[in-house]
Design a protein around this motif. Structure first.
Motif, PDB file in Angstrom:
ATOM      1  N   ASP A   9      -0.651   1.838  10.657  1.00 40.86           N
ATOM      2  CA  ASP A   9       0.471   2.705  10.284  1.00 40.86           C
ATOM      3  C   ASP A   9       0.292   4.060  10.957  1.00 40.86           C
ATOM      4  OD1 ASP A   9       1.595   0.784   8.754  1.00 40.86           O
ATOM      5  OD2 ASP A   9       1.085   1.663   6.812  1.00 40.86           O
ATOM      6  N   ARG A  26      -2.846  -5.261   9.051  1.00 33.55           N
ATOM      7  CA  ARG A  26      -2.285  -3.925   9.213  1.00 33.55           C
ATOM      8  C   ARG A  26      -3.094  -2.940   8.376  1.00 33.55           C
ATOM      9  NH1 ARG A  26       2.410  -2.305  11.394  1.00 33.55           N
ATOM     10  NH2 ARG A  26       3.234  -0.248  10.852  1.00 33.55           N
ATOM     11  N   ASP A  81      -3.282   0.584   6.541  1.00 34.13           N
ATOM     12  CA  ASP A  81      -2.315   1.564   6.029  1.00 34.13           C
ATOM     13  C   ASP A  81      -3.025   2.717   5.321  1.00 34.13           C
ATOM     14  OD1 ASP A  81      -3.035   0.618   3.483  1.00 34.13           O
ATOM     15  OD2 ASP A  81      -1.356  -0.789   3.410  1.00 34.13           O
ATOM     16  N   GLU A 134      -2.903  -3.859  13.325  1.00 32.74           N
ATOM     17  CA  GLU A 134      -2.014  -2.749  13.615  1.00 32.74           C
ATOM     18  C   GLU A 134      -2.379  -1.572  12.709  1.00 32.74           C
ATOM     19  OE1 GLU A 134       2.278  -4.217  14.740  1.00 32.74           O
ATOM     20  OE2 GLU A 134       1.643  -5.170  12.877  1.00 32.74           O
TER      21      GLU A 134
END
Length: 391
Positions: free
Chosen positions: A218, A254, A256, A216
């Protein structure tokens, strides 16, 4: 490496053009519209320009996938610095013609005969010339002359010119290119992607290789990546590849902002992603009458003196000499420390150790400076452009 970790079927952000990853940004959609209009006219020149890495070659590769080879024959040329005669032979080769004797007249005759044969077979011909900013004015004039070939009133060859921004300027301003300018029927400059296009661009390319949402991202990453890469697709690809690699190494699911900052700092430190844009290439001038082919065209302006060759802002030889002198001092200090220990005298040990540590720090600084200068030299050699100098 990261392909396996994230379950991808291939590399989503490779730097080489691949039409299978084509993403239709706003500017690419406009470019396709201009291309469609120009090709419908069936004559003259179409000009597409853009920054390095803006997606010109990917756009053309996407266009080539849509062309029916039974309706159109396409020759493609990626130029370096060609004079008029060299260009004619390269154009012949791009259409698969083998010229006996390798003289210009034979090449022109073979090209004209080929174009006539294609027209009688119901096929149009297009010539795609990439890196047009490297062509001499003489070579551009030869391209214009090729556009004169006709079968009755039907033009036989249309040309698509791709180039960097400086080609757009030269084409608009050079006094010897007026006749070519009059034959340009469509032109478009590829702009960088907008901030709102980074997210769909990344996800599109990831989905092309089986991305299922891992990793994923941010939301802040997209805006910060746009700012760092300036919206240039190839630069976005560079950073995205490093991000995925870092994510795989650290086993992240994730991505970021902290990871993005780490990647950008690393790329700037190894000069893989410099902040400053390359200096523009010199304007085109007439090709030299004889002599070896050079990497980039050099301007000739009549009575004006030739430009002085670019020089590095620092003296690399002096830097290396200074480093060698410091190494010699360091070696002498180590010898003195060794002799002090062997003789049981330790009153100068602290002073010698401090000297050695100081030399070590100075050598580290010198080493960094030398690496920076060598990187500038490599860039100069590879691009033929003067090195960038930090403000």
């Amino acid at each position: 490496m990261f392909e396996d970790f994230y379950g991808l079927t291939g590399r989503p952000f490779q730097l080489t053009p691949d039409p299978n990853f084509y993403f239709e940004s706003t500017t690419h959609r406009k470019a396709l519209s201009y291309l469609g209009y120009g090709m419908a006219q069936g004559e003259g020149f179409i000009v597409i320009t853009g920054e390095v890495g803006a997606g010109k070659s990917t756009l053309v590769a996407h266009l080539m996938q849509k062309i029916d080879p039974s309706q159109m024959t396409v020759g493609q040329v990626v130029t370096s610095n060609l004079d008029g005669e060299e260009l004619v032979h390269v154009v012949a080769q791009s259409f698969g013609l083998d010229i006996e004797g390798h003289d210009k007249a034979s090449a022109l005759g073979a090209i004209e005969a080929f174009l006539h044969e294609e027209a009688r077979s119901g096929r149009r011909c297009m010539l795609v010339v990439d890196e047009s900013q490297n062509l001499s004015v003489e070579a551009l004039e030869e391209l214009r002359m090729l556009s004169n070939f006709q079968l009755g009133s039907h033009p036989l060859l249309q040309t698509l010119l791709l180039g960097q921004p400086e080609f757009r300027q030269v084409l608009a301003e050079h006094p010897d290119l007026e006749q070519l300018r009059q034959r340009v029927i469509a032109t478009h400059h590829l702009e960088p992607m907008g901030a709102d296009e980074i997210e769909p661009y990344l996800k599109h390319r990831l989905q092309c290789v089986g991305w299922d949402g891992n990793p994923e991202f941010d939301q802040r990453v997209f805006a910060e990546l746009h700012q760092a890469a300036g919206g240039i697709p190839r630069k976005v690809n560079q950073v995205a590849t490093r991000l995925l690699l870092l994510g795989a190494v650290e086993q992240r699911t994730r991505i970021d902002s902290a990871m993005l900052r780490a990647v950008l700092n690393e790329m700037q430190s190894d000069n893989a992603f410099p902040e400053a844009a390359p200096s523009p290439m010199p304007k085109l001038g007439p090709a030299p009458a004889a002599g070896p082919v050079k990497h980039a065209a050099r301007p000739e302006t009549g009575d004006e003196p030739a430009a002085e060759p670019a020089t590095l802002p620092v003296d690399l030889v002096a830097m290396l000499a200074e480093r060698d002198a410091q190494i010699a001092e360091l070696q002498q200090a180590v010898i003195e420390l060794s002799q002090s220990v062997d003789s049981g005298r330790d009153e100068r040990d602290a002073e010698l150790v401090e000297r050695i540590e100081g030399f070590g720090r100075r050598l580290d600084e010198q080493e960094r400076s030398v690496r920076e200068v060598l990187a500038m030299l490599i860039e100069w050699i590879e691009t033929g452009q003067p090195p960038r100098v930090a403000a």
